[in-house]
Each structure stands twice: as structure tokens, then as C-alpha cells.
Design a protein around this motif. Structure first.
Motif, PDB file in Angstrom:
ATOM      1  N   LYS A   6     -14.456  -7.580  -7.464  1.00 50.61           N
ATOM      2  CA  LYS A   6     -13.774  -7.394  -6.174  1.00 50.61           C
ATOM      3  C   LYS A   6     -12.974  -6.096  -6.178  1.00 50.61           C
ATOM      4  CE  LYS A   6     -10.839  -9.860  -2.915  1.00 50.61           C
ATOM      5  NZ  LYS A   6     -10.059 -11.072  -2.665  1.00 50.61           N
ATOM      6  N   GLU A   7     -12.366  -5.730  -7.313  1.00 51.65           N
ATOM      7  CA  GLU A   7     -11.557  -4.505  -7.422  1.00 51.65           C
ATOM      8  C   GLU A   7     -12.459  -3.264  -7.332  1.00 51.65           C
ATOM      9  OE1 GLU A   7      -9.369  -4.843 -10.990  1.00 51.65           O
ATOM     10  OE2 GLU A   7      -7.805  -6.183 -10.131  1.00 51.65           O
TER      11      GLU A   7
ATOM     12  N   LEU B  18     -15.173  -2.949  -5.697  1.00 51.12           N
ATOM     13  CA  LEU B  18     -15.572  -2.810  -4.299  1.00 51.12           C
ATOM     14  C   LEU B  18     -14.455  -2.168  -3.482  1.00 51.12           C
ATOM     15  CD1 LEU B  18     -17.651  -3.365  -2.036  1.00 51.12           C
ATOM     16  CD2 LEU B  18     -16.621  -5.652  -1.792  1.00 51.12           C
ATOM     17  N   GLU B  19     -13.229  -2.562  -3.710  1.00 50.26           N
ATOM     18  CA  GLU B  19     -12.085  -2.016  -2.977  1.00 50.26           C
ATOM     19  C   GLU B  19     -11.904  -0.542  -3.292  1.00 50.26           C
ATOM     20  OE1 GLU B  19     -10.121  -3.256  -0.664  1.00 50.26           O
ATOM     21  OE2 GLU B  19     -11.243  -5.143  -0.644  1.00 50.26           O
ATOM     22  N   GLN B  20     -12.087  -0.166  -4.589  1.00 50.42           N
ATOM     23  CA  GLN B  20     -11.902   1.241  -4.994  1.00 50.42           C
ATOM     24  C   GLN B  20     -12.928   2.141  -4.259  1.00 50.42           C
ATOM     25  OE1 GLN B  20     -12.176   1.315  -9.265  1.00 50.42           O
ATOM     26  NE2 GLN B  20     -10.080   0.423  -9.528  1.00 50.42           N
TER      27      GLN B  20
ATOM     28  N   ARG C 128     -14.241   1.677  -1.366  1.00 52.89           N
ATOM     29  CA  ARG C 128     -13.817   1.778   0.028  1.00 52.89           C
ATOM     30  C   ARG C 128     -12.645   2.744   0.184  1.00 52.89           C
ATOM     31  NH1 ARG C 128     -13.965  -4.654   1.832  1.00 52.89           N
ATOM     32  NH2 ARG C 128     -16.277  -4.829   1.912  1.00 52.89           N
ATOM     33  N   ILE C 129     -11.672   2.717  -0.746  1.00 54.01           N
ATOM     34  CA  ILE C 129     -10.495   3.607  -0.661  1.00 54.01           C
ATOM     35  C   ILE C 129     -10.925   5.061  -0.831  1.00 54.01           C
ATOM     36  CG2 ILE C 129      -8.346   4.224  -1.861  1.00 54.01           C
ATOM     37  CD1 ILE C 129      -8.010   1.200  -2.445  1.00 54.01           C
TER      38      ILE C 129
END
Length: 741
Positions: free
Chosen positions: A289-290, A292-294, A296-297
Motif C-alpha cells: 500500500k505504501e 502505491l502511495e509513493q 502517486r505522490i
């Protein structure tokens, strides 16, 4: 002290009575027929004042049955006024309360009540048998403190005429007879002994009652102790049962706990395995999950980076301008602080060391000063307490010394309260003896005065002759005593009259038939017929009385002839002063007394007058002695109370010695505290001087440290200038790079 009111109830068969005697300048007359209660009033007065003449048992009603309780109350109120005033309030009341239960002795309680208003008493003193305030103390206070003679209020006046004596009440006649023959003194001693026995019996009964009460209390306490032991035994049995139950429960629950511990360990092991598997699954999910977030950022940042770079260029230009201005300002400040550091002459480390040393010394001296101030305050408080204590002890010691001098002088003068009581008892005994002697002298004086009156009137009669003369005069019959018809001649001696003792009180009645009122010789003059005329009996030194009325000469001759008949051979005869007849022998009719010789009677008159004078002188001396002894007892009574205080004071020698030793001890403690306080003050002055020096040093080193801190800040500014210059270079380089991009 003026009698003001008498109240009594429960006395004989009289109803509750109040007698108003008020009036400071009036006499009080109590009158009434026989049986009205006049004597009862005097009995009540004497009883409430504890007169030795009154037996309170005589105040009890004869109609009271043996199973009834007798209760009586007597009040005698005085007003503190008149010629004799005492140290007391305006009204003083003496009260007697009497109670006698069936089969018990009489219980008496005396009270003295004082106040400025009637029946509103401010002070009441109780006197009981066997107490500290007993009946003797009550009588002493009545007589000496309040100047009331208990016996003076118990007076019964009577006439000594035979007819009055004959018609008196038997108890009153016996009382008068007792006073005449000294029986009253014997009765008084017996009554006092009886009173002592009653008091002793009452004390014994009270002691037995107290002993019975104590036995009852002891029995109750024993029952309470038994109940206490039983209660403790039951508690012990209950505790043992409770303990055994607790031990069984303990064993049971320990076994249960061990079983549960095994089950818990198995469950914990299963739980741990399942938790580890779950945690691994969660960690793998979070990692994905982390990531995936990175992604996107980063995508969002790249989109906005172009806009940000434009804004950053503008900011960099502004920062370059500000940085140059800061560099110029810091350069000016650094020059002044550098000069101040050079003037200190010490390094920063040396300043810190000396500052720490100054702070330490300052704290040590300040703590020492506070401790010394606290100690000085404590010493000051102790000193104040000790000074107050010393002053109090000094005052008490001075008072002790003054009282000791006063009481020693008093004891040296009177030799103790026991000596005073002995002297008072002796005076009281002498007063009673003098009063008894005074009464005897009064009776003797009245007797002599009466005899003198008769001698002066030439009427020497005995009581039975007087009775006969009154009897015949009442019946209008002439009667003549023998001495009015014949007399001894001038040559007769005193013993010549003793021959006629058996007949010399004979009365000659001028009537043939009459009734004789008593056992004296009564001779009928008409029945006497002399066989010759006789004017004198030379051998008996007896003759017809000189200077008789002519009408009495025949009677005198008959009387002389009648006397002569007793000295002939025919009976009755007078032989050796005895009258002998056919029936027997009779002696003198009365005690030996001269009545037929005028010469002896004149001598007797002179003797009686002289004796009367001696009696009056003796009475004056007795009155004087009684008054002196009463005055002396009044003084002794007041001194006795002081002597009791003196004796009680002298028994407390240990207390006075203890106070003196305490005074010396306190005095030494004060001196020691003053010396210690003086040393503390000297030390305080030195410490405060040293504190001031270290305080100045502390302030100086703190200023130095502030300068070094300021200098350190300036160094930071120099470093800041260098940093700003490097930042300035970096900003210029960054500006070039961004411009190129």
C-alpha cells in the motif's frame, strides 16, 4: 441580730405554723392558755439553734404510729441589725430538718442560709453528724460568728409559789425540780452521751449501708467478668471454626488455581502462533500500500515542480538581498563586545568556576544565617518564657515568705488550732459551769430575798406553815404559829431551841373543830384549858413573847402551857429532841433552823444580807467571766480558721522548696541563654558581613558571565556571517541553475 420569723411543721400535733416576729424596736409577747404551744415555740427555737437544753425527740407527736416516718422542719430567721451586727448579709436563717424512719434513729441536718432578701439565699451551709461540718461546728458558728446564744432562746419562766408549782404540767414541774436539784446537769451529760451514741449508730448504719452497696457492686462486677470470659470463650471457638474453614477453602482454591494456570498456558501458546501469522499478513499488505502511495505522490510533485521553480527564483532574489543586509549589521556589533571581553582579564571557564564558588559560599553563609536566626528566635522565645516563669516564681516566693512570717507569728502566739480548740472547749466548759453556778445563785438569791422579806416582816414560816395559813385565812379562821406567841429569853443559846424542833412549827387554830391541810401539829385554842397561868419556863428558857397585843396574851399562855406538857412524865413527851408518845417516836419537823430567838434571827438577818451581797458580787464576777470567755472564744474562733490555713500552708514546705529550686534553675537557664544569644548575635554580624562581600562577588561574576554569553552570541553572529556568505554563494549558484533550467 434580731429574731424576725419562726416557722415549723411536723412538730407534735400542731399544724404548720409561721410566727412573724419582725420589728427592730418592739418586744414580742407570746401568750395563751395551757397547751396552746408557748413552750413548743421555745423548744423549736432551742432545737434549731442546737441548744443543749432541748431534746428534739420531745417534738415528735405521741399520736404518730410506729410504722410512720416522722419528718419535721424548723426555720428561725434573724435580721442582721440592732446593737449587735455580725459580718454577714442582711438576713441569716437557721434551719433544722428532722427525719426518723420506722426503726431508725433520728436523722438531723442543720443549715445556715444567708442573703440580702428573705428566702432568696445567696449561700447555704449544711452541717451533718460525722461530716467535716458537724454539729459542734454548727453550734460554734451560731454562738461565735453570729453572736446568738442557743440556750438564751430556750427559757421557761415560772413562779415559785407552791400553788403555782402544784398546778404545773408534770414534765414542767419535773424540769424545775431538776434544775433545783442538779438533775438537769446529769440529764444534760446523759443526753450528750446519748447523742454521741446516736451519731455513732447513725455512722455505723451508714457504713453498713455503704458496705452492702459495695458488696452489690462487687457481685455485679463479678457477673460482668464471668460474662466477659464466656464471650471470649465463644469468640475463640468461633475463630477456630472460621480458621479451619479458611484453611480448607485455601487448599481447594489453590488446587483450582494450578489447574487453571495449565489451561491458560496452553491457550496463550495457541494465541501467540495465530497472532504471528496475522501480523505477517498485515505487514505485507502495508508495504504494498505504501509503494502505491509513493508513486502517486511523485507524479503529483512532478506536475507542480515547474510552478514552484518560478516562485523559488523570486524568493532566492529576496534572500540574497536580506542576507547582505544581515552581514553588514552583524559586523558592526562584533566590534563593541570584543572590547568588553578584553577588559575582564579572565577566561570564560575561570569566570564560571569563580561564579560557582561564589554561589556555593553565598548559599552556605545564607543557610548558616537562617539557621542562626532560627536558633536566636527559639532562644528568644525560650528566654521570654523563662523570664515570665521567673517573674511568676519570684512573686510566689515573695508571697510564700510573707505568708510564712505571718503564719509563724500566728502559730507562735496561739500554738496551733488544736491548742485553740482545747482552750475553746475549756472556756465552753467553764461557761457552762458558770451558767449553772449562776442559776444556783439566782435560786439561792431568790430564796434568801424571800427569807429576808419574811424576817423583816417578822414572818418566819416554812412552806407547810404558809400552806396552812393560806388555807385557814381562806376559810376566815384565825391561826397563829407558835413563834408569834412565845420566844426564847435573852439567856438562851442556839442549842436551847433544838429541844423544840419536833413542835416549834405548830399552828394554833382559834376554832374547836377544823380540818388540818397537812401533817404539821394543828392545835385548837378553844380546846386548850390550862390548869395554871404560866408566863415563862425558866429551865427551857422559853417565855411569852414580849409586846403582844392584849388579845393574844391568853393564846400565848395556852401555847406555853401546851409546850410545858411535853416535858412532864405523861406522854407525849419530848426526850432528847425526840417526840415520844404511845404510838412511836418522831424527830424534827424540818431541818435545823432558829425561829424562836429574836436575837438569833437578827443575827441571821445580818448574815443573810451579807450573804446576799456576796451572791450579787459573785454573780457580777460570773457575768464578767462569762462575757470575757465568750469574747475570748469569739477571737479564738476567728483565729482557728487562720491557724488551719497556717498549718496547711506549713505542711507544703516541699512545694516552697521546689519553687525556690525552680527559681534558681530558671535563673541559671536565663543566664546561659543570654550568653548563647550574645555569641549567636556576634556570629550573625560576622556572617552578614561575609554574605555582603560574597553577594557583591556573585553579582560581578554574573555580569562577566553575561558578557561572555553575549560574546558567545557574537561569535555565533560571526559564524552566522560566514554561513550567510556561503548561503549567498549557494543562492547565486542555485539561481544560475534554475535560470538555465
Amino acid at each position: 441580730m434580731i429574731p424576725w420569723r419562726v416557722r415549723f411543721s411536723g412538730i407534735r400535733d400542731y399544724i404548720p405554723t409561721v410566727l412573724d416576729l419582725s420589728g427592730e424596736h418592739d418586744h414580742v409577747l407570746i401568750s395563751g392558755p395551757n397547751g396552746a404551744g408557748k413552750s413548743t415555740v421555745t423548744f423549736c427555737m432551742g432545737g434549731v439553734l442546737y441548744s443543749s437544753k432541748v431534746d428534739v425527740e420531745g417534738l415528735k407527736s405521741n399520736n404518730l404510729s410506729s410504722d410512720q416516718t416522722w419528718r419535721a422542719k424548723i426555720d428561725l430567721l434573724f435580721k442582721n441589725a440592732g446593737k449587735i451586727k455580725v459580718d454577714a448579709p442582711q438576713y441569716v436563717q437557721f434551719r433544722l430538718e428532722i427525719e426518723q424512719k420506722p426503726g431508725d434513729p433520728i436523722k438531723r441536718e442543720f443549715y445556715i442560709e444567708e442573703g440580702d432578701e428573705i428566702d432568696k439565699w445567696e449561700r447555704t451551709t449544711k452541717f451533718t453528724s460525722g461530716g467535716n461540718l458537724n454539729f459542734s461546728e454548727y453550734k460554734n458558728q451560731v454562738f461565735y460568728k453570729y453572736a446568738v446564744d442557743p440556750d438564751a432562746f430556750y427559757l421557761i419562766w415560772y413562779q415559785k409559789e407552791v400553788n403555782q408549782f402544784a398546778i404545773m404540767h408534770p414534765e414542767e414541774r419535773f424540769r424545775i425540780f431538776s434544775e433545783m436539784n442538779g438533775i438537769d446537769r446529769i440529764q444534760k451529760n446523759w443526753e450528750e452521751s446519748k447523742e454521741l451514741v446516736k451519731d455513732t449508730e447513725q455512722s455505723l448504719q451508714e457504713a453498713e449501708s455503704k458496705q452492702g452497696l459495695n458488696k452489690m457492686h462487687l457481685k455485679q462486677k463479678k457477673m460482668e467478668l464471668d460474662r466477659y470470659y464466656n464471650r471470649n470463650r465463644r469468640r475463640e471457638e468461633g475463630f477456630n471454626q472460621y480458621y479451619r474453614g479458611i484453611k480448607w477453602l485455601e487448599t481447594y482454591y489453590l488446587n483450582q488455581i494450578d489447574s487453571l494456570k495449565v489451561q491458560i498456558e496452553e491457550l496463550l501458546a495457541n494465541k501467540k502462533e495465530k497472532m504471528d501469522a496475522k501480523r505477517e499478513s498485515e505487514i505485507h499488505f502495508v508495504e504494498k500500500k505504501e509503494e502505491l502511495e509513493q508513486f502517486r505522490i511523485l507524479l503529483s510533485e512532478l506536475q507542480n515542480q515547474e510552478d514552484v521553480l518560478g516562485q523559488e527564483v523570486q524568493k532566492i532574489n529576496k534572500q540574497l538581498k536580506d542576507t547582505n543586509e544581515k552581514i553588514d549589521a552583524i559586523s558592526e556589533q562584533i566590534a563593541e563586545i570584543t572590547k568588553q571581553v578584553d577588559r575582564i582579564g579572565l577566561s570564560e571557564d575561570e569566570v564560571k568556576v569563580r561564579l560557582n564558588e561564589a554561589e556555593k559560599k553565598y548559599k552556605e553563609i545564607d543557610t548558616s544565617i537562617k539557621a542562626m536566626v532560627t536558633k536566636a528566635n527559639n532562644l528568644s522565645n525560650q528566654l521570654n518564657d523563662l523570664i515570665s516563669k521567673r517573674a511568676e516564681l519570684s512573686v510566689k516566693i515573695d508571697q510564700d515568705k510573707a505568708q510564712e512570717r505571718k503564719y509563724n507569728e500566728l502559730i507562735d502566739t496561739y500554738h496551733g488550732s488544736n491548742a485553740i480548740q482545747t482552750e475553746m472547749d475549756k472556756n465552753n466548759l467553764e461557761i457552762e459551769n458558770n451558767k449553772d453556778r449562776f442559776r444556783v445563785l439566782n435560786e439561792k438569791e431568790q430564796k434568801i430575798e424571800k427569807e429576808l422579806t419574811l424576817l423583816k416582816n417578822n414572818k418566819v414560816y416554812n412552806p407547810r406553815q404558809e400552806q396552812s395559813i393560806r388555807f385557814f385565812k381562806a376559810n376566815q379562821i384565825e391561826v397563829y404559829p407558835l413563834r408569834e406567841l412565845v420566844e426564847l429569853d435573852e439567856t438562851a443559846g442556839q442549842h436551847d431551841e433544838y429541844v423544840f424542833d419536833t413542835i416549834k412549827y405548830t399552828l394554833f387554830v382559834n376554832k374547836k373543830v377544823f380540818k388540818a391541810p397537812n401533817d404539821l401539829y394543828h392545835v385548837s385554842l378553844p380546846n386548850l384549858i390550862p390548869d395554871k397561868t404560866i408566863m415563862q419556863l425558866p429551865d427551857k428558857h422559853l417565855k411569852v413573847k414580849d409586846n403582844l397585843d392584849e388579845c393574844l396574851y391568853p393564846y400565848a399562855i395556852k401555847a406555853l402551857w401546851w409546850v410545858e406538857s411535853f416535858f412532864k412524865e405523861e406522854k407525849p413527851l419530848i426526850v432528847n429532841g425526840q417526840l415520844v408518845d404511845e404510838k412511836g417516836v418522831r424527830g424534827p419537823q424540818e431541818e435545823k433552823k432558829i425561829i424562836l430567838s429574836e436575837k438569833v434571827l437578827q443575827f441571821q438577818q445580818v448574815k443573810l444580807e451579807k450573804e446576799l451581797t456576796q451572791i450579787e458580787e459573785e454573780k457580777l464576777q460570773l457575768n464578767k467571766d462569762i462575757q470575757e470567755r465568750n469574747n475570748r472564744n469569739s477571737i479564738l474562733f476567728s483565729r482557728k480558721e487562720l491557724l488551719k490555713e497556717a498549718e496547711a500552708f506549713l505542711t507544703k514546705e516541699n512545694e516552697r522548696e521546689w519553687r525556690q529550686s525552680q527559681y534558681e534553675k530558671v535563673k541559671k537557664e536565663i543566664e546561659a541563654i543570654e550568653n548563647e544569644n550574645r555569641l549567636i548575635q556576634d556570629g550573625l554580624n560576622e556572617q552578614r558581613t561575609s554574605l555582603a562581600r560574597w553577594e557583591q562577588s556573585l553579582l560581578t561574576y554574573r555580569d562577566y558571565l553575561e558578557i561572555y554569553q553575549q560574546f558567545r552570541k557574537e561569535q555565533a553572529k560571526i559564524e552566522e556571517v560566514q554561513r550567510l556568505k556561503s548561503i549567498l554563494v549557494g543562492l547565486n549558484q542555485n539561481k544560475k541553475e534554475k535560470t538555465i533550467n
